[in-house]
Scaffold this motif. Structure first.
Motif, PDB file in Angstrom:
ATOM      1  N   GLU A 429       9.301  13.435 -30.155  1.00  0.00           N
ATOM      2  CA  GLU A 429       8.875  12.701 -31.341  1.00  0.00           C
ATOM      3  C   GLU A 429       7.357  12.543 -31.439  1.00  0.00           C
ATOM      4  OE1 GLU A 429      10.236   9.783 -28.125  1.00  0.00           O
ATOM      5  OE2 GLU A 429      10.923  11.670 -29.013  1.00  0.00           O
ATOM      6  N   ASP A 430       6.606  12.995 -30.462  1.00  0.00           N
ATOM      7  CA  ASP A 430       5.143  12.908 -30.502  1.00  0.00           C
ATOM      8  C   ASP A 430       4.572  13.788 -31.604  1.00  0.00           C
ATOM      9  OD1 ASP A 430       4.679  11.078 -28.503  1.00  0.00           O
ATOM     10  OD2 ASP A 430       4.553  12.573 -26.918  1.00  0.00           O
ATOM     11  N   PRO A 431       3.422  13.412 -32.159  1.00  0.00           N
ATOM     12  CA  PRO A 431       2.756  14.277 -33.145  1.00  0.00           C
ATOM     13  C   PRO A 431       2.495  15.663 -32.548  1.00  0.00           C
ATOM     14  CG  PRO A 431       1.719  12.116 -33.071  1.00  0.00           C
ATOM     15  CD  PRO A 431       2.673  12.157 -31.932  1.00  0.00           C
ATOM     16  N   ARG A 433       0.092  17.654 -32.705  1.00  0.00           N
ATOM     17  CA  ARG A 433      -1.246  17.877 -32.148  1.00  0.00           C
ATOM     18  C   ARG A 433      -1.321  17.484 -30.679  1.00  0.00           C
ATOM     19  NH1 ARG A 433      -1.654  13.154 -35.126  1.00  0.00           N
ATOM     20  NH2 ARG A 433      -2.372  11.317 -33.953  1.00  0.00           N
ATOM     21  N   MET A 434      -0.382  16.665 -30.211  1.00  0.00           N
ATOM     22  CA  MET A 434      -0.386  16.233 -28.820  1.00  0.00           C
ATOM     23  C   MET A 434       0.341  17.217 -27.912  1.00  0.00           C
ATOM     24  SD  MET A 434       0.299  12.139 -29.362  1.00  0.00           S
ATOM     25  CE  MET A 434      -0.027  11.737 -27.644  1.00  0.00           C
ATOM     26  N   LYS A 435       0.789  18.330 -28.478  1.00  0.00           N
ATOM     27  CA  LYS A 435       1.553  19.322 -27.719  1.00  0.00           C
ATOM     28  C   LYS A 435       0.750  20.592 -27.480  1.00  0.00           C
ATOM     29  CE  LYS A 435       5.761  17.318 -29.574  1.00  0.00           C
ATOM     30  NZ  LYS A 435       6.975  17.473 -30.384  1.00  0.00           N
ATOM     31  N   LYS A 436      -0.570  20.465 -27.556  1.00  0.00           N
ATOM     32  CA  LYS A 436      -1.436  21.604 -27.263  1.00  0.00           C
ATOM     33  C   LYS A 436      -1.622  21.749 -25.759  1.00  0.00           C
ATOM     34  CE  LYS A 436      -4.256  21.224 -31.488  1.00  0.00           C
ATOM     35  NZ  LYS A 436      -5.634  20.996 -31.998  1.00  0.00           N
ATOM     36  N   LYS A 437      -1.463  22.959 -25.247  1.00  0.00           N
ATOM     37  CA  LYS A 437      -1.688  23.248 -23.836  1.00  0.00           C
ATOM     38  C   LYS A 437      -2.790  24.295 -23.701  1.00  0.00           C
ATOM     39  CE  LYS A 437       1.751  20.566 -22.791  1.00  0.00           C
ATOM     40  NZ  LYS A 437       1.513  19.204 -22.287  1.00  0.00           N
ATOM     41  N   SER A 438      -3.585  24.167 -22.660  1.00  0.00           N
ATOM     42  CA  SER A 438      -4.698  25.091 -22.440  1.00  0.00           C
ATOM     43  C   SER A 438      -4.179  26.468 -22.050  1.00  0.00           C
ATOM     44  CB  SER A 438      -5.629  24.568 -21.352  1.00  0.00           C
ATOM     45  OG  SER A 438      -6.296  23.412 -21.792  1.00  0.00           O
ATOM     46  N   VAL A 439      -4.786  27.487 -22.645  1.00  0.00           N
ATOM     47  CA  VAL A 439      -4.461  28.888 -22.381  1.00  0.00           C
ATOM     48  C   VAL A 439      -5.744  29.571 -21.942  1.00  0.00           C
ATOM     49  CG1 VAL A 439      -3.649  31.042 -23.401  1.00  0.00           C
ATOM     50  CG2 VAL A 439      -2.577  28.887 -24.047  1.00  0.00           C
ATOM     51  N   SER A 457      -8.968  28.182 -24.615  1.00  0.00           N
ATOM     52  CA  SER A 457      -8.182  28.323 -25.829  1.00  0.00           C
ATOM     53  C   SER A 457      -6.925  27.475 -25.681  1.00  0.00           C
ATOM     54  CB  SER A 457      -7.826  29.793 -26.072  1.00  0.00           C
ATOM     55  OG  SER A 457      -7.174  29.944 -27.327  1.00  0.00           O
ATOM     56  N   TRP A 458      -6.069  27.450 -26.692  1.00  0.00           N
ATOM     57  CA  TRP A 458      -4.876  26.612 -26.605  1.00  0.00           C
ATOM     58  C   TRP A 458      -3.752  27.177 -27.466  1.00  0.00           C
ATOM     59  CZ3 TRP A 458      -3.116  24.763 -31.233  1.00  0.00           C
ATOM     60  CH2 TRP A 458      -4.031  24.740 -32.298  1.00  0.00           C
ATOM     61  N   GLU A 459      -2.560  26.671 -27.209  1.00  0.00           N
ATOM     62  CA  GLU A 459      -1.396  26.965 -28.040  1.00  0.00           C
ATOM     63  C   GLU A 459      -0.415  25.802 -27.896  1.00  0.00           C
ATOM     64  OE1 GLU A 459       0.307  27.809 -30.682  1.00  0.00           O
ATOM     65  OE2 GLU A 459      -0.566  29.812 -30.414  1.00  0.00           O
ATOM     66  N   TYR A 460       0.430  25.624 -28.906  1.00  0.00           N
ATOM     67  CA  TYR A 460       1.433  24.566 -28.829  1.00  0.00           C
ATOM     68  C   TYR A 460       2.494  24.930 -27.799  1.00  0.00           C
ATOM     69  CZ  TYR A 460      -0.670  22.810 -33.143  1.00  0.00           C
ATOM     70  OH  TYR A 460      -1.549  22.324 -34.068  1.00  0.00           O
ATOM     71  N   GLN A 461       2.980  23.922 -27.074  1.00  0.00           N
ATOM     72  CA  GLN A 461       3.843  24.161 -25.925  1.00  0.00           C
ATOM     73  C   GLN A 461       5.182  24.812 -26.270  1.00  0.00           C
ATOM     74  OE1 GLN A 461       4.015  19.949 -24.741  1.00  0.00           O
ATOM     75  NE2 GLN A 461       6.215  19.958 -25.156  1.00  0.00           N
ATOM     76  N   ASN A 462       5.602  24.742 -27.520  1.00  0.00           N
ATOM     77  CA  ASN A 462       6.879  25.340 -27.909  1.00  0.00           C
ATOM     78  C   ASN A 462       6.701  26.615 -28.727  1.00  0.00           C
ATOM     79  OD1 ASN A 462       5.857  24.158 -30.237  1.00  0.00           O
ATOM     80  ND2 ASN A 462       7.859  23.488 -30.985  1.00  0.00           N
ATOM     81  N   GLN A 463       5.479  27.157 -28.731  1.00  0.00           N
ATOM     82  CA  GLN A 463       5.175  28.325 -29.555  1.00  0.00           C
ATOM     83  C   GLN A 463       5.139  29.601 -28.710  1.00  0.00           C
ATOM     84  OE1 GLN A 463       4.385  28.651 -33.198  1.00  0.00           O
ATOM     85  NE2 GLN A 463       4.990  30.640 -32.384  1.00  0.00           N
TER      86      GLN A 463
END
Length: 490
Positions: A429-431, A433-439, A457-463
């Motif tokens: 349920e978090d926004p 934008r809070m699901k960005k992980k460093s790549v 760089s970054w990407e969303y954890q479920n992408q």
């Protein structure tokens, strides 16, 4: 005569006591010292030191120091990247990115676990030998799969139904495929760090050591616990439960992750591009066995690390308790490993991206649209470019790699200078934008600027992406001290 008998009785009792003492010392794994008799304190040894063998396919990255971040503004984007001096402990790291073949072993293990579970199900014949419910003494244990029992070579009708149940047939082409929607992996992770925080102590008197403060025995401490289950319709339900602290089980988190990589990323990542061949072949065709797996989310990469840990521990003896878990590298660990022993800008010593003969050091996009200039169109087989001074391949280009670190604009400025890590377990349920992980590392589709070791760089954890993969690390189970001159102390 009486004196002799008394002496014998005392002597026998002394021997018996000594035997019991030795037995207890043996049971507790310790070494008997003079402590029980008085004298100088000599220490209590709890056994031999553990000499950790080199994990298969990994190389040791010795602890060290790193000036993390780019030391100058990026010439392409004009961005000033924060820098910080940090130190990291030693760890093992995969020499190569996790390949299709290695990730496929994970997928097939999940498939076989489903088949075995169904073979033990009365609805498919009910062969109880596929499930272990008792130990060798006949005492009940938590039911678990019997992996020593082979799947049937000549299955009967019920067994065939169990095996076929994990496959689907394309109604148009008639092609038989694994039913990816069923390939769910359930695992549990105990959060030692959160459990160790003083504010999470069960005894209220231990939460604050300031004796000037009155202890509030009725204080309510709230904790967050991740849990997951499959509902009646077969959907994975993931929840983060916030509840009052009740006991050690509050720090055991449960996850259920669908593990099959998203092969459609090849067409979803590139609009108006004919990548159907990669969609249909990249993960399934043996030609690509040694190519890095892609289409794997950050969540799936973590599930692989958990499975890899459990798979290893089941094959080890008692010393398995010292082995640390496989995991994704922190952002700091990744950059430290990529820069090599001399902390270079790229994973190689040359400041250029190709040698004097015009051969490129990595698989990336050297020109605006000429992907083939370095000899490859998309990903390349892992390890075909030279390793860096740490013995690691493809730390620049090929595929970018997930780290365990949450991505923030502050970056290294918000990190500790000792084994830095910024971690946040984003709830469903978090926004977003809070699901960005460093790549890190850049990929086959990225320009020179993105493959520098310091580039963030970054990407969303479920992408899932066709240009993001990963490799695992494992903290060292033991380490040797060194003196001020860098020499090991035994």
């Amino acid at each position: 005569m009486t004196k002799k008998k008394t002496f014998f009785t005392i002597h026998y009792s002394t021997l018996a006591l000594l035997a019991i003492t030795l037995m207890m010392a043996s049971c507790f794994g310790g070494k008997l010292t003079q402590a029980s008799q008085g004298g100088e304190v000599t220490g209590y040894s709890n056994g031999r030191g553990f000499n950790e063998p080199t994990p298969y396919g990994m190389t040791l990255i010795n602890r060290g120091f790193l000036h993390m971040g780019a030391e100058k503004s990026d010439s392409l984007w004009g961005i000033t990247v924060p820098t910080k001096d940090i130190s990291v402990d030693g760890f093992w790291m995969d020499e190569r990115e996790v390949s299709n073949a290695k990730y496929r072993q994970f997928v097939m293990w999940v498939r076989d676990s489903i088949i075995r579970t169904r073979l033990a199900d009365p609805a498919y014949g009910g062969d109880e030998t596929y499930m272990i419910t008792e130990d060798k003494n006949g005492d009940p244990v938590t039911p678990h799969l019997n992996w020593k029992k082979q799947l049937p070579r000549k299955p009967n009708e019920d067994e065939q139904r169990a095996i076929e149940s994990v496959y689907i047939t394309n109604p148009v082409t008639g092609e038989k495929l694994l039913d990816a929607s069923q390939l769910n992996y359930r695992y549990e992770i105990y959060d030692y760090t959160t459990a160790a925080l003083r504010r999470n102590r069960l005894d209220a008197r231990e939460r604050d050591l300031n004796t000037d403060k009155a202890v509030n025995e009725n204080e309510v401490v709230m904790i967050s616990k991740d849990t997951a289950y499959i509902d009646d319709e077969g959907r994975i339900i993931r929840e983060t439960i916030n509840r009052p602290l009740s006991g050690p089980w509050d720090f055991l988190n449960t996850y259920i992750i669908n593990v099959y990589p998203d092969t459609t990323c090849w067409v979803n990542d590139f609009t108006n591009s004919d990548n159907e061949m990669y969609l249909r072949n990249y993960f399934s065709n043996p030609t690509f066995n040694d190519y890095p797996v892609v289409g794997v989310t950050w969540e799936q990469a973590n599930a692989f690390c958990a499975w890899r840990t459990d798979y290893l521990l089941k094959g080890l003896s008692g010393q398995a308790r010292y082995i640390q878990r496989y995991r994704l590298p922190t952002e700091a660990e990744w950059e430290f490993a990529a820069r090599g022993k001399d902390g270079t800008e790229f994973p190689w010593e040359n400041p250029d991206v190709k040698n004097g003969d015009g051969c490129y050091f990595a698989n990336f996009k050297p020109d605006r649209g000429n992907y083939t200039k370095d000899g490859n169109l998309i990903t390349s087989k892992t390890g075909i470019y030279a390793a860096n001074s740490n013995g690691l391949y493809d730390m620049a280009g090929n595929v970018a790699e997930w780290t365990s670190t949450i991505y923030t604009e502050a970056g290294v400025q918000a990190m500790n200078d000792l084994n830095p890590q910024l971690e946040y377990k984003a709830a469903l349920e978090d926004p977003y934008r809070m699901k960005k992980k460093s790549v890190r590392g850049g990929s086959w589709k990225d320009p020179e600027s993105y493959i520098r070791s310091a580039w963030r760089s970054w990407e969303y954890q479920n992408q899932p992406r066709s240009y993001i993969g990963f490799r695992c690390v494992r903290s060292m189970a033991s380490t040797a001290s060194v003196n001020g001159k860098g020499k090991k102390k035994r």
